[in-house]
Write an enzyme that holds these catalytic residues in place. Structure first.
Site, PDB file in Angstrom:
ATOM      1  N   ASN A   1      30.155 -22.118  44.556  1.00 55.97           N
ATOM      2  CA  ASN A   1      30.470 -23.545  44.648  1.00 55.97           C
ATOM      3  C   ASN A   1      29.427 -24.195  45.563  1.00 55.97           C
ATOM      4  OD1 ASN A   1      31.489 -25.977  45.773  1.00 55.97           O
ATOM      5  ND2 ASN A   1      33.510 -25.479  44.984  1.00 55.97           N
TER       6      ASN A   1
ATOM      7  N   HIS B   1      28.796 -28.131  49.001  1.00 56.08           N
ATOM      8  CA  HIS B   1      28.373 -28.446  50.372  1.00 56.08           C
ATOM      9  C   HIS B   1      26.859 -28.571  50.538  1.00 56.08           C
ATOM     10  CE1 HIS B   1      32.414 -28.739  51.489  1.00 56.08           C
ATOM     11  NE2 HIS B   1      32.693 -27.459  51.319  1.00 56.08           N
TER      12      HIS B   1
ATOM     13  N   HIS C   1      32.635 -29.592  42.185  1.00 52.52           N
ATOM     14  CA  HIS C   1      33.833 -30.430  42.170  1.00 52.52           C
ATOM     15  C   HIS C   1      33.403 -31.877  42.359  1.00 52.52           C
ATOM     16  CE1 HIS C   1      38.068 -31.211  44.170  1.00 52.52           C
ATOM     17  NE2 HIS C   1      37.843 -31.995  43.128  1.00 52.52           N
TER      18      HIS C   1
ATOM     19  N   ARG D   1      34.612 -35.027  43.146  1.00 58.55           N
ATOM     20  CA  ARG D   1      35.836 -35.651  43.660  1.00 58.55           C
ATOM     21  C   ARG D   1      35.826 -37.138  43.328  1.00 58.55           C
ATOM     22  NH1 ARG D   1      38.477 -32.200  47.772  1.00 58.55           N
ATOM     23  NH2 ARG D   1      39.872 -33.953  47.952  1.00 58.55           N
TER      24      ARG D   1
ATOM     25  N   ARG E   1      32.619 -37.695  47.685  1.00 61.61           N
ATOM     26  CA  ARG E   1      32.173 -37.403  49.063  1.00 61.61           C
ATOM     27  C   ARG E   1      31.004 -36.431  49.103  1.00 61.61           C
ATOM     28  NH1 ARG E   1      37.335 -34.116  51.415  1.00 61.61           N
ATOM     29  NH2 ARG E   1      38.407 -35.973  50.665  1.00 61.61           N
TER      30      ARG E   1
ATOM     31  N   GLU F   1      35.087 -28.374  38.428  1.00 64.69           N
ATOM     32  CA  GLU F   1      36.399 -28.590  39.069  1.00 64.69           C
ATOM     33  C   GLU F   1      36.713 -30.066  39.014  1.00 64.69           C
ATOM     34  OE1 GLU F   1      36.930 -27.356  43.064  1.00 64.69           O
ATOM     35  OE2 GLU F   1      36.162 -25.368  42.668  1.00 64.69           O
TER      36      GLU F   1
ATOM     37  N   THR G   1      40.584 -28.872  49.171  1.00 70.58           N
ATOM     38  CA  THR G   1      41.738 -28.746  48.268  1.00 70.58           C
ATOM     39  C   THR G   1      42.806 -27.893  48.941  1.00 70.58           C
ATOM     40  OG1 THR G   1      40.090 -28.752  46.519  1.00 70.58           O
ATOM     41  CG2 THR G   1      42.343 -28.277  45.870  1.00 70.58           C
TER      42      THR G   1
ATOM     43  N   GLU H   1      43.138 -19.691  38.459  1.00 69.28           N
ATOM     44  CA  GLU H   1      42.433 -19.344  39.696  1.00 69.28           C
ATOM     45  C   GLU H   1      43.488 -19.405  40.789  1.00 69.28           C
ATOM     46  OE1 GLU H   1      38.595 -21.106  40.486  1.00 69.28           O
ATOM     47  OE2 GLU H   1      38.916 -20.972  42.645  1.00 69.28           O
TER      48      GLU H   1
ATOM     49  N   HIS I   1      38.998 -19.947  47.244  1.00 66.23           N
ATOM     50  CA  HIS I   1      39.281 -20.797  48.399  1.00 66.23           C
ATOM     51  C   HIS I   1      39.394 -19.970  49.679  1.00 66.23           C
ATOM     52  CE1 HIS I   1      40.094 -24.938  49.683  1.00 66.23           C
ATOM     53  NE2 HIS I   1      40.454 -24.302  50.763  1.00 66.23           N
TER      54      HIS I   1
HETATM   55  N1  PXP Z   1      37.970 -22.821  44.028  1.00 69.32           N
HETATM   56  C1  PXP Z   1      38.513 -24.052  44.017  1.00 69.32           C
HETATM   57  C2  PXP Z   1      39.375 -24.421  42.869  1.00 69.32           C
HETATM   58  C3  PXP Z   1      38.250 -24.975  45.057  1.00 69.32           C
HETATM   59  O1  PXP Z   1      38.813 -26.191  45.027  1.00 69.32           O
HETATM   60  C4  PXP Z   1      37.379 -24.595  46.089  1.00 69.32           C
HETATM   61  C5  PXP Z   1      37.057 -25.564  47.184  1.00 69.32           C
HETATM   62  O2  PXP Z   1      36.434 -26.681  46.658  1.00 69.32           O
HETATM   63  C6  PXP Z   1      36.812 -23.318  46.033  1.00 69.32           C
HETATM   64  C7  PXP Z   1      37.138 -22.441  45.023  1.00 69.32           C
HETATM   65  C8  PXP Z   1      35.835 -22.844  47.077  1.00 69.32           C
HETATM   66  O3  PXP Z   1      36.475 -22.773  48.305  1.00 69.32           O
HETATM   67  P1  PXP Z   1      35.622 -22.428  49.598  1.00 69.32           P
HETATM   68  O4  PXP Z   1      34.628 -23.535  49.766  1.00 69.32           O
HETATM   69  O5  PXP Z   1      36.645 -22.354  50.672  1.00 69.32           O
HETATM   70  O6  PXP Z   1      34.934 -21.119  49.325  1.00 69.32           O
END
Ligand code: PXP
Length: 240
Positions: free
Chosen positions: A7, A10, A43, A45, A49, A70, A101, A151, A190
């Site tokens: 992901n 960031h 994602h 959003r 952001r 996402e 999330t 997931e 997550h």
């Molecule tokens: N999976 C989903 C569905 C999420 O919403 C997120 C956070 O955006 C992640 C995975 C990744 O989470 P993390 O950034 O804590 O690894």
């Protein structure tokens, strides 16, 4: 082999901190691909952001691995997914106040609506994943919508006190088994990190993990390529 979705939200968080064009999301995706990631997860959003609409367009043009999009189950995002046609969508709850999330989607409360959404994605060749808490009722409801995958939200596992970790892992195991029995793929994500990934990787039937914050954080110290590779090594070493 358990597959890894990185992901890269960031990377965009850092870029948006200055509203500059740097660091580039597409370039980060390329490094992850070259390091062996199986998928790039983003994602978009509703408050924009981090990831922006143009990131989705750019990634759709340039990704060599699959895109996991996402999204909140809202008309704007549904229309975008239908147009972009990512490999998969992962439906997540979204509230504007949350930092990230916070919980899983309440699929059980929205089966009819999410069944229609899933059918619409399937008509366009897009797979559907439900991001849910490790709760059997939510797994069963996800299967009822025709979703291809769940997931399981690993946030509670990741934040559990040491004494509670075995119980949290057991919830993930039970729900993962149920998902597979109901014909879905079992994914997790997550809060996963180099510190807590190994026991999750050992869960039977686990297909994929999606990891963001820890990989991007580690990248500050060891580089993105190495941060992806160390996660892949844990997955390989500990897979059931
Ligand atoms: N999976 C989903 C569905 C999420 O919403 C997120 C956070 O955006 C992640 C995975 C990744 O989470 P993390 O950034 O804590 O690894």
């Amino acid at each position: 082999m358990i597959e890894l979705g990185v992901n890269i939200d960031h990377v965009a968080t850092l870029r948006q901190a200055r509203r500059e064009g740097w660091p580039k999301v597409v370039e980060a995706a390329r490094v992850c691909e070259d390091a062996g990631a199986h998928q790039i997860t983003v994602h978009l959003r509703q408050d924009r952001r981090h990831i922006q609409d143009h990131d989705i367009e750019d990634l759709a043009q340039s990704l060599r691995v699959r895109m996991n999009f996402e999204m909140a189950a809202v008309p704007e995002m549904i229309a975008l997914a239908h147009r972009i046609r990512p490999h998969s969508v992962c439906l997540v709850p979204e509230s504007r106040e949350e930092i990230t999330t916070e919980g899983g989607l309440d699929v059980a409360a929205r089966v009819e609506e999410l069944t229609a959404l899933t059918a619409g994605m399937h008509e366009r060749g897009i797979l559907v994943s439900m991001f849910i808490d490790p709760d059997l009722a939510q797994v069963e409801a996800s299967a009822a919508t025709g979703a291809d995958m769940v997931e399981l939200h690993t946030g509670q596992y990741a934040n559990a006190a040491e004494a509670d970790t075995p119980a949290e892992l057991e919830r993930l195991r039970t729900c993962g088994d149920a998902a597979v029995r109901l014909g879905m793929l079992f994914n997790a994500g997550h809060g996963l990190s180099i510190r807590n990934l190994a026991p999750v990787a050992a869960l039977p039937g686990l297909h994929e993990v999606n990891i963001g914050h820890d990989i991007i954080s580690r990248a500050i110290f060891i580089g993105l390529d190495s941060a992806v590779k160390e996660i892949l090594a844990i997955l390989q070493q500990h897979a059931a």
